[in-house]
Design an enzyme around this catalytic site. Structure first.
Site, mmCIF file in Angstrom:
data_model
loop_
_atom_site.group_PDB
_atom_site.id
_atom_site.type_symbol
_atom_site.label_atom_id
_atom_site.label_comp_id
_atom_site.label_asym_id
_atom_site.label_seq_id
_atom_site.Cartn_x
_atom_site.Cartn_y
_atom_site.Cartn_z
ATOM 1 N N GLN A 123 42.690 19.093 10.013
ATOM 2 C CA GLN A 123 43.207 18.909 11.371
ATOM 3 C C GLN A 123 43.239 20.233 12.133
ATOM 4 O OE1 GLN A 123 47.409 18.320 12.741
ATOM 5 N NE2 GLN A 123 46.686 16.236 13.139
ATOM 6 N N TYR A 189 51.199 18.874 22.267
ATOM 7 C CA TYR A 189 50.464 20.103 21.967
ATOM 8 C C TYR A 189 49.462 20.383 23.101
ATOM 9 C CZ TYR A 189 52.522 19.452 17.348
ATOM 10 O OH TYR A 189 53.411 19.284 16.318
ATOM 11 N N GLU A 275 59.327 16.007 22.452
ATOM 12 C CA GLU A 275 60.566 16.046 23.230
ATOM 13 C C GLU A 275 61.007 14.673 23.728
ATOM 14 O OE1 GLU A 275 57.670 18.579 24.983
ATOM 15 O OE2 GLU A 275 59.035 18.734 26.684
ATOM 16 N N ASP A 680 73.452 14.420 -1.440
ATOM 17 C CA ASP A 680 72.741 13.252 -0.926
ATOM 18 C C ASP A 680 71.732 12.829 -1.989
ATOM 19 O OD1 ASP A 680 70.757 15.122 -0.703
ATOM 20 O OD2 ASP A 680 70.631 15.073 1.476
#
Ligand code: FAD
Ligand code: NAP
Ligand code: SF4
Length: 695
Positions: A123, A189, A275, A680
């Site tokens: 990628q 991006y 976001e 956890d």
């Protein structure tokens, strides 16, 4: 994996002559003209931070090779930037030099040696304004809400340099032995920053009209194809739905896709920008929630399409293909959880798959903290070279007391190594607290982990003794060589005046419906369990984690008419809480601050929409018939509530270990029995697996 299993995969997964009985589409090869994918299972890209780790390339080689042997058709690596300005941070992964190219050979050679029929693509990720350094670049100098660094505005000349660098990076990837590349043109991006006016306010040939804003994406695609030639796989990841009000319209997405398909081999859909404020990967997101969007785009295009997000079992993947939503199914996190996912599906061993439960705790939460990724249900993920499960020569008789996540991981790992294991639990089923976690709306997936362990217990011939609260004498009389105490925790009872009042209910009684809960409640403790209790008690009706339409309504997404970004003009609509809830903590920090990095915000937003009050800086004075008396930021307040639910953390349950010690018998503590603070399931399973790998 056995040699026999590996051969089976190479020979059978690649044959399309006889369709697979259960998954005829998933195991049909895909012809890309110059090459073929052996099946439709793609291991999607994940940045694991091995890219930057010492010996990272050797570690990635082993990590990817295990997935290649496990039967996937194609693998996409984590992201590598095409230049320094595009790297995620100073020193972040990139491929722009010959020297860097050589390192990648370690990966490509290992994967092709593991199984020559598997394709591996690299990628290319240019972080644009998400890059965490001063040299970051973007179409316009507009800072992202999630990054303190303001990007530098690209000049025309620098724009052409970025395009050249994409091409150079792709050519180097080809030279390094990859079968293809993926360009990420989404998620916020660089490439996607050019597409939206939100981030592109230029008034030259690269800004303004949509034709101008998509020019950068198209030039990158064109340039990359020119540099790599026709015999190279080129996947383009497109922003199908940004989940931002200012996102692309459907017409714009299709217009771009039609231009890109002139150069790419495959288009892969991507949902969200980092976001955005709609969850797309968390466990509360229904399975295959977004695939209909890919399906709609597929009707407009002539090249194969990849879909993704919350596809975690083979039947879901097969149904996606059967519905015509995609040609290839990308599963990223499921390949962390189980490297043999594909071969298990192929051989009809679906019930042996260690399913990704979409918790994000060891993968995305690690990645967003720049920490090497792993997996809650499979701690070997990305740690294959250091956490090695080897056959033992000692064949000990081992008792494991407690069948919670820690005990289960220990018992199965020890049995895999050849020890003779007996697993005890006081309850009538395995799972410990995980059974309670699975009752929380949005955590239904957790049951898959218990299904996996149940099957492993059968396969590994572990003697399971349920309904047995074991005493030290019981254990001593049975002559075990090793005793593992995985007895978990006890809820903490805080020292508050009136803690014995009938209004007070433990989280166990509340979540197991063992006591009636009134309409007005206060929750003491806003950790993971306090938040889960608030979810449970503010919930009514069916869980929207099982219902795509319900989820879409709650988060204000329209998958059908696709307004801008999929969300523009829509109001999230949660069903009202049947209770008035106040969630309290003593700390002055914001409530929920310590929840998972990638999921905490979803819980906070969701509970706010439910009207749950979240108060920090509280001191608990007393509980009486009038309710809970506290001092909040120094001011006295009485919460006139029907019940006070206690979620004030936990303490280790070590009764058994203490009894054993009195008899002079040593034992090993794991999980909550060892350390309850900040426990956890990730830590319990990781610790248990590591200890079991060494006994
Ligand atoms: P436990 O799960 O507590 O298991 C201990 C077992 O020992 C029990 O089954 C008990 O019956 C048995 N036992 C005790 N004494 C004896 C005895 N003498 N003889 C025989 N058997 C005995 N963690 C996460 O990572 N992510 C989450 O999202 C998450 N959500 C949660 C939500 C809720 C509502 C709750 C309650 C917990 C959640 N957790 C979560 C925490 C997680 O479940 C625990 O950290 C984990 O279960 C601890 O594992 P363990 O094996 O140490 O102990
Ligand atoms: P926790 O996260 O440690 O939270 C305990 C809470 O109790 C805190 O809010 C703490 O806040 C409060 N508290 C501690 N001592 C107290 C006392 N003496 N009196 C009053 N309040 C007190 O523990 P938990 O909520 O029990 O969760 C247990 C574990 O399960 C956690 O480690 C968590 O990671 C895991 N879990 C994870 C998830 C998840 O989604 N990842 C979900 C559920 C559980 P103050 O000290 O500020 O009051
Ligand atoms: Fe899936 Fe959780 Fe493992 Fe990540 S940590 S791969 S979300 S099970």
């Amino acid at each position: 994996m056995t040699q026999q299993a590996s051969n089976l995969c190479t020979s059978l997964c690649t044959s399309g002559d006889t369709p697979h009985d259960t998954y005829p589409r998933l195991f049909t090869p895909l012809d890309l003209g110059h090459t073929q994918l052996r099946n439709r299972i793609l291991m999607g890209s994940m940045h694991t931070f091995l890219e930057e780790a010492p010996n990272g390339f050797e570690r990635m080689a082993t990590y990817f090779s295990e997935r290649a042997k496990g039967g996937v058709g194609m693998i996409i690596t984590g992201g590598f930037a095409p230049n320094e300005e595009g790297a995620g941070f100073t020193g972040g992964s990139k491929l722009s030099t010959q020297e860097e190219c050589e390192q990648h050979r370690i990966i490509t050679d290992a994967v092709h040696a593991a199984d020559p029929s598997v394709k591996i693509c690299m990628q290319i990720l240019h972080n644009g304004r998400y890059a965490y350094h001063n040299e970051s670049v973007a179409p316009s100098p507009i800072k992202s809400r999630i990054n303190p660094f303001k990007p530098n505005e690209l000049t025309e000349e620098q724009i052409w340099k970025q395009i050249e660098d994409f091409g150079n990076c792709a050519a180097l990837a080809k030279e390094a032995g990859y079968d293809g590349i993926e360009i990420i043109g989404s998620a916020g991006y660089l490439i996607s920053e050019f597409l939206l006016q939100l981030t592109n306010q230029r008034n030259d040939a690269w800004g303004g009209s949509y034709e101008n804003r998509m020019r950068f994406a198209v030039e990158v695609a064109k340039h990359v194809r020119e540099r790599v030639g026709d015999d190279f796989i080129f996947v383009y990841r497109i922003a199908a739905m940004e989940l931002l009000d200012q996102g692309s319209s459907w017409e714009e997405v299709v217009q771009l896709a039609k231009e890109i398909e002139k150069y790419a081999s495959i288009i892969s859909t991507h949902f969200t920008w980092h976001e955005a404020r709609v969850p797309t990967l968390a466990t509360m997101v229904p399975r295959r929630c977004f695939t209909s969007v890919t399906g709609r785009m597929r009707k407009e295009l002539s090249i194969p399409m990849i879909t993704s997000n919350r596809i975690n079992m083979p039947n879901i993947a097969e149904n996606v293909l059967a519905d015509g939503d995609a040609d290839i199914v990308s599963m990223a996190r499921p390949m962390l959880a189980d490297s043999e996912f594909a071969i298990k599906a192929f051989e009809g061993r679906e019930d042996e798959i260690n399913t990704c439960i979409a918790c994000n705790q060891a993968c995305l939460d690690h990645a967003f903290n720049a920490k090497v990724v792993s997996c809650l249900v499979n701690p070997r993920a990305c740690h294959e070279t250091e956490l090695v499960i080897e056959q033992t020569e000692s064949h000990k008789k081992v008792a494991v007391v407690g069948a919670g996540p820690g005990g289960l991981a220990f018992a199965t790992t020890a049995a895999q190594r050849g020890h003779k294991v007996t697993l005890f639990d006081a309850k009538d089923k395995i799972g410990g607290q995980f059974n309670i976690a699975a009752r929380i709306p949005g955590k239904e997936e957790f049951i898959e982990t218990l299904r996996y362990f149940k099957k492993q217990i059968e396969l590994l011939d572990i003697e399971l003794k349920l309904n047995q609260k074991v005493s030290a004498e019981d254990l001593v009389s049975q002559g075990f060589d090793e005793i593992i105490v995985a007895t978990g925790i006890k809820p903490r009872t805080p020292d508050i005046d009136g803690i014995d009042h009938p209004k007070v209910v433990s989280y166990l009684d509340a979540l197991l419906d063992r006591k009636p809960i009134g309409k007005k409640i206060a929750i003491i403790g806003a950790g993971g369990i306090g938040f889960d209790a608030a979810h449970y008690l503010s919930h009514s009706g069916p869980s929207t984690a099982l219902d795509i339409d319900g989820f879409a309504k709650e988060w204000g997404v329209d998958f059908k008419s696709h307004p801008r970004g999929g969300v523009a003009g829509l109001e999230p609509k949660v069903s009202p809480s049947p209770r008035e809830i106040t969630l309290l903590q003593r700390k002055p920090t914001s409530v929920g601050k310590n929840l998972g990095r990638t999921t905490g915000w979803t819980h906070r937003i969701y509970l706010e929409r439910k009207g749950v009050q979240m108060w920090n800086g509280c001191e608990y004075e007393r509980i009486d018939d009038d309710g809970l008396h506290i001092s909040r930021q120094g001011e006295p307040v009485t919460l006139n509530v029907d019940n006070v639910i206690i979620c004030a953390g936990q303490e280790s349950n070590r009764e058994l270990q203490e009894e054993l010690a009195k008899l002079g018998v040593s034992s090993t503590l794991i999980g909550g029995a060892d350390v309850a603070s900040e426990l956890d399931a990730k830590r319990a399973i990781d610790q248990a697996t590591r200890v079991a790998a060494t006994i």
